[in-house]
Design an enzyme around this catalytic site. Structure first.
Site, PDB file in Angstrom:
ATOM      1  N   HIS A  93      -4.916 -70.571  -8.107  1.00  0.00           N
ATOM      2  CA  HIS A  93      -4.001 -71.527  -7.491  1.00  0.00           C
ATOM      3  C   HIS A  93      -4.440 -71.924  -6.092  1.00  0.00           C
ATOM      4  CE1 HIS A  93      -0.927 -70.418 -10.641  1.00  0.00           C
ATOM      5  NE2 HIS A  93      -0.839 -71.728 -10.589  1.00  0.00           N
TER       6      HIS A  93
ATOM      7  N   CYS B 102      -1.769 -82.779 -16.349  1.00  0.00           N
ATOM      8  CA  CYS B 102      -1.745 -82.586 -14.899  1.00  0.00           C
ATOM      9  C   CYS B 102      -2.611 -81.411 -14.455  1.00  0.00           C
ATOM     10  CB  CYS B 102      -0.307 -82.384 -14.417  1.00  0.00           C
ATOM     11  SG  CYS B 102       0.529 -80.956 -15.146  1.00  0.00           S
TER      12      CYS B 102
END
Length: 529
Positions: free
Chosen positions: A182, A487
């Site tokens: 992330h 996405c």
């Protein structure tokens, strides 16, 4: 090229940075401690005392009429019944912020629903003290490091990345980590050079370091020639095709492809023209909040969502519910799990903590009255999770309507990032739309931790299988008559664009830093913007 020490890792493709080293011995994770009841009692008492002191200070310099309002707020802050209700929630394992909000919810609703105008007006005061204590609970600022430096450590928490000001440059060099983590995703979104997986590195603070996110090269004590060589290589990259404005791209086979952006930090919008894209395809709400108290702050969340809608100026905004757990430790969730990526994260966590989910649902319902807002559920595994979430939204919508608060029920869609959900997509009839999250989908498809550099090659080798699953999933969504977009990181890879379009994808959402490259790839593929 010359240099005292060279190390080769994996870059994030975002240019280079040179600066003094900031050496972190441990990964910094601001405010990630698990809930301790005794500590939460202490935090709440301190926050209430600070709020009372602040109000007393205001009384000393205000007029009598205003002082009466403030004295009422102090009286409510000292109300032992409210304190006991909050203490009861803390005793059940809730943190101070959620316990405080839960204690005040019935009070606020009671005031708002009163037929007496004077009593109803007191609801504003109750909301004010609720939010005042939440602000006091935010506590100490997150750990940070000097601007313009090269962060060097074993790993880096996403919360630390977002707390840092990158406007003066700087970069990241990690001994471990992965280009699929992330924090790597966030670094690409902001265009921050990052190199991961370099192994052990012993370097003193302030030592000059060059980090090349394009090649994955790290040079300690770089020379002028080293920096010039890296800068020259960056300039040689194929330039972006100019003149590509926003607007859905037309494709040869008919139809259009919408290009939207993924947003993880409100600062990303300040340098992005709304005309450069077709809207926000993914707003990662967990990265917009800086403390555990923010998770309980409905008003702060509402204002953030409204700001996104205002920026979009009538274009669609898709907001994902809090995706906590895994490597996102805000609030301490998942901190003690043996394998947090496979435990309570995403919608699983939210449904296990309905107070947190209901707070966000109310903020989203209220914001929906100000623009075209859609809601996206993370980490969905089974259809009942969508149905249960929709029920909570409907209950909160009915409650807000009774209180005469303007709302709009958003479309509720789901991330497709768990393989079982992708395979059984036709059973998710309660979802209004789908969005493919290819980062986690790859992780679970390959049983390969996205943040583990030792297996990153397996993660990369999964692309053909991933594209096959994407194609199958898109076909099912079309048969269901439901929109489906993408996405994940795969969406921002220009080399995979033609395969995604061929699979039937007509909505692509990428990081702002990837917009230009994707538009160029579309133009080179013969698409007309």
């Amino acid at each position: 090229m010359s240099g005292v020490l060279r190390l080769q890792g994996q870059g994030n493709g975002c240019g280079y940075a040179a600066g003094p080293a900031y050496v972190s011995s441990e990964p910094l994770s601001p405010r990630g401690d698990p809930v301790s009841p005794s500590l939460e009692f202490e935090n709440l008492d301190r926050a209430i005392a600070a709020s009372v002191a602040a109000l007393e200070s205001l009384i000393a310099r205000t007029d009598p009429a205003s002082a009466d309002i403030l004295e009422f707020q102090i009286e409510m802050l000292r109300d032992p019944v409210i304190a006991e209700m909050a203490a009861e929630q803390i005793g059940k394992g809730q943190n101070a912020a959620f316990s405080w909000v839960a204690a005040l919810e019935e009070y606020i609703a009671g005031f708002e629903q009163s037929e007496d105008d004077d009593i109803r007006a007191r609801a504003v005061d109750m909301i004010d003290i609720r939010d005042r204590v939440l602000r006091a609970l935010e506590g100490m600022p997150a750990a940070d490091f000097p601007k313009g430096s090269i962060f060097i450590g074993k790993d880096m928490a996403p919360s630390l990345f977002l707390a840092h000001d990158w406007t003066d440059g700087g970069g990241i060099v990690l001994e471990a980590g992965s280009t699929a983590s992330h924090v790597a995703l966030l670094s690409r979104a902001k265009g921050v050079p990052m190199v991961v997986g370099i192994g052990g590195l012993s370097v003193e603070a302030e030592t000059p370091v060059l980090a090349d996110g394009s090649s994955g090269l790290v040079v300690v004590h770089p020379s002028g020639a080293d920096i010039a060589a890296v800068a020259g290589a960056e300039k040689a990259v194929l330039p972006v095709v100019p003149g590509l404005e926003a607007g859905a791209f037309r494709i040869v086979s008919g139809g259009t492809v919408e290009l939207l952006v993924n947003i993880s930090d409100i600062a990303e919008l300040r340098s992005l023209d709304p005309g450069a894209c077709d809207g926000i395809g993914l707003l990662r709400t967990e990265f917009l909040l800086s403390s555990a108290s923010d998770l309980a702050n409905e008003e702060k969340q509402f204002q953030l969502y409204c700001e996104m809608l205002k920026w979009a100026d009538g274009k669609p905004v898709t907001i994902r519910l809090l995706d906590l757990g895994g490597d996102k430790p805000l609030g301490g969730f998942g901190a003690e799990e043996r394998n947090p990526f496979l435990g309570l994260r995403g919608i699983r966590l939210l449904l296990s903590m309905p107070v947190m989910l209901r707070i966000q649902a109310r903020a989203l319902l209220r914001a929906g009255a100000f623009g075209p807002l859609k809601v996206l559920l993370p980490m969905v595994t089974f259809p009942n999770e969508v149905a249960d979430t929709r029920r909570i939204f409907e209950e909160e919508a009915a409650s807000l309507a009774k209180r005469h608060i303007a709302i709009s029920m958003p479309a509720i869609g789901m991330m497709v990032e768990v393989p079982v959900a992708a395979i059984m997509l036709d059973t998710f009839t309660d979802a209004d739309f789908f969005s493919l999250g290819t980062n986690d989908l790859t992780q679970y498809l390959t049983a390969t931790a996205r943040d583990n550099p030792s297996v990153v090659d397996l993660y990369r080798q999964a692309t053909p299988a991933l594209l096959r699953l994407v194609s199958q999933t898109v076909a099912v969504a079309h048969e269901m008559g439901k929109p489906i977009g993408i996405c994940g990181d795969l969406a921002g890879d220009p080399e995979r664009l033609s395969s995604l379009i061929a699979s039937g994808i007509r909505q692509i959402s990428v990081a702002p830093a990837q917009l230009a490259a994707v538009k160029t790839a579309m133009a080179q593929a013969g698409m007309d913007g």
